[in-house]
Design an enzyme around this catalytic site. Sequence first.
Site, PDB file in Angstrom:
ATOM      1  N   GLY A 127       0.829  -1.208   0.000  1.00  0.00           N
ATOM      2  CA  GLY A 127       0.000   0.000   0.000  1.00  0.00           C
ATOM      3  C   GLY A 127       0.856   1.248   0.000  1.00  0.00           C
ATOM      4  O   GLY A 127       1.686   1.449  -0.880  1.00  0.00           O
ATOM      5  N   GLY A 128       0.654   2.095   1.021  1.00  0.00           N
ATOM      6  CA  GLY A 128       1.427   3.337   1.134  1.00  0.00           C
ATOM      7  C   GLY A 128       2.908   3.078   1.219  1.00  0.00           C
ATOM      8  O   GLY A 128       3.725   3.860   0.716  1.00  0.00           O
TER       9      GLY A 128
ATOM     10  N   GLY B 262      17.036   6.977 -35.986  1.00  0.00           N
ATOM     11  CA  GLY B 262      16.481   7.683 -34.836  1.00  0.00           C
ATOM     12  C   GLY B 262      17.179   7.297 -33.548  1.00  0.00           C
ATOM     13  O   GLY B 262      17.313   8.129 -32.637  1.00  0.00           O
ATOM     14  N   ALA B 263      17.631   6.070 -33.463  1.00  0.00           N
ATOM     15  CA  ALA B 263      18.314   5.640 -32.245  1.00  0.00           C
ATOM     16  C   ALA B 263      19.664   6.345 -32.101  1.00  0.00           C
ATOM     17  O   ALA B 263      20.116   6.606 -30.988  1.00  0.00           O
ATOM     18  CB  ALA B 263      18.500   4.125 -32.264  1.00  0.00           C
TER      19      ALA B 263
END
Lengths: 71, 475
Positions: free
Chosen positions: B137-138, B368-369
């Site tokens: 949880g938290g 692009g890489a």
Amino acid sequence: MAEEIRAEMVANVWKVVASAGDTVSEGDTLVILESMKMEIPVLAESDGTLRELAVNEGDVVQEGDLIAVIE
Amino acid sequence: MTVTSTAADSSIVDHRDPEVRLRAVFDAGSLRLLAPRDDSGVLWARGEIDGTAAIAYATDATRMGGAMGTEGCRHIVDAIDTAVRERVPVLGLWHSGGARLAEGVVALDAVGQVFAAMVRASGRVPQISVVLGPAAGGAAYGPALTDIVVMSGAGRIFVTGPEVVRSVTGEQVDMERLGGPEPHGRRSGVVHVTTKDDDSALVEARKLAALLGRQGRFSPADVPVGDDTDGHDMAAALPAEANRAYDVKPVVKALLDEPGVELHAKWAPNVVTTLGRFAGRTIGVIANNPLRLGGCLDASSAEKAARFVRMCDSLGVPLVVLVDVPGYLPGLGQEWDGVVRRGAKLLHAFAEAVVPRVTLVTRKAYGGAYIAMNSRSLGATAVFAWPSAEVAVMGASAAVNILHRKRLAAAPHDEREALRTELIEEQTRVAGGVNRALEIGVVDDVIKPSETRRRIAEALAGAPAARGAHGNIPL
């Protein structure tokens, strides 16, 4: 515990280096795939016995296909 | 708010005891508790790690399973704020079921204040979490908001525990499969470093605190040219065949003065991110790993590298980028997985980074890489390449098939392959290799492997020290 080695990407099986029944160590080359114009070795990720080798030279594997089982 | 075991341990020294755990994280004899032991569920202290001052807090798993209430959360906030004031690393040792149910919404508010303190401190001081038991949880989001999460074999992180999962989705799963080292180290990317036991988890956390807390200074003179014989031969791991994949980790190891700490080693392994010392100073290394997915960038690896770049920039850690990348991974899965959105994070991270950052193209950088891997256009401090490297839009044969598609199609069938070979040779001559990149200035210099460490050290040391003015959002 058995460890399954699966294909990470679509590839052609270029060479099968190991055979079922072999004793393998972490880092040993089992199969060499060909993809993206690269020859990419598939390595054992643990020590053990190669229980199953699920591919043959010339096969095309899809992402997630079983390549080998190490025990 | 999962309740974890509160059963008393019968052994004399309870390994869950927060004071025992804090003592283990600091140098012997340096621990000083900064609040008395109480029922708050949290203990915090100052001490030294490898001689460097640090702050640490630990949830008290011997009280209500380490659940977090108002008082305990105040201690954590105090620990973090103190670390920021004193500009020292802060470590959190986690073993907690989450917010204290009995305190109700008051506890939720307190846990929220812990999160806010972590974000205030983000990018200002290094925050390292060590998860030694269930953190639910938290207590799951606490570690997740920090820079680096280390998990021992007994560590578990999940939002909702196995019982809630079972009742809601019907999935039968235990805590280990739900949130142990395997799923978080390999699948989710929540955890940066997994270890077999508590002791080794604390050892890794200490190493990281020392690397980030005492970064040192570059001393290029300590890196002699031609020192590539003494375990620093960066080119040794590269195979003779240009199209053969290899593991880049030995190359990273050869670059560093001594072995560093790899983060996210098993998650998105096609890019390697390692913190270590180089020429006497802490640096971050980002390297494509051709062994995995051929070294292609994909959605997960771009995101992993982007977060690492932003962490290093915010904490003032210079970067070395080792490039051997064939491109982005093609496919429907990648596009639907957000390779465009998540890949954009890496472009953004490099372009905004102000720390010294040097790129070395070892073999190839395509398309692009190429841009994404700390290219000149994104503001690299220096871009080097080894003599056999290739910088191009794509490989020659792929380029010919696209550029000369019509000419190839029009050629008589029996002449087509000869024409293709001729065109590939010409393409390689005109656009291949590294010469064109050198001419237009996107590669600064072609250097030999034997002088690589020295040249990188000089380039990093010669750039003005700077630090990005931003936090480290867990991308």
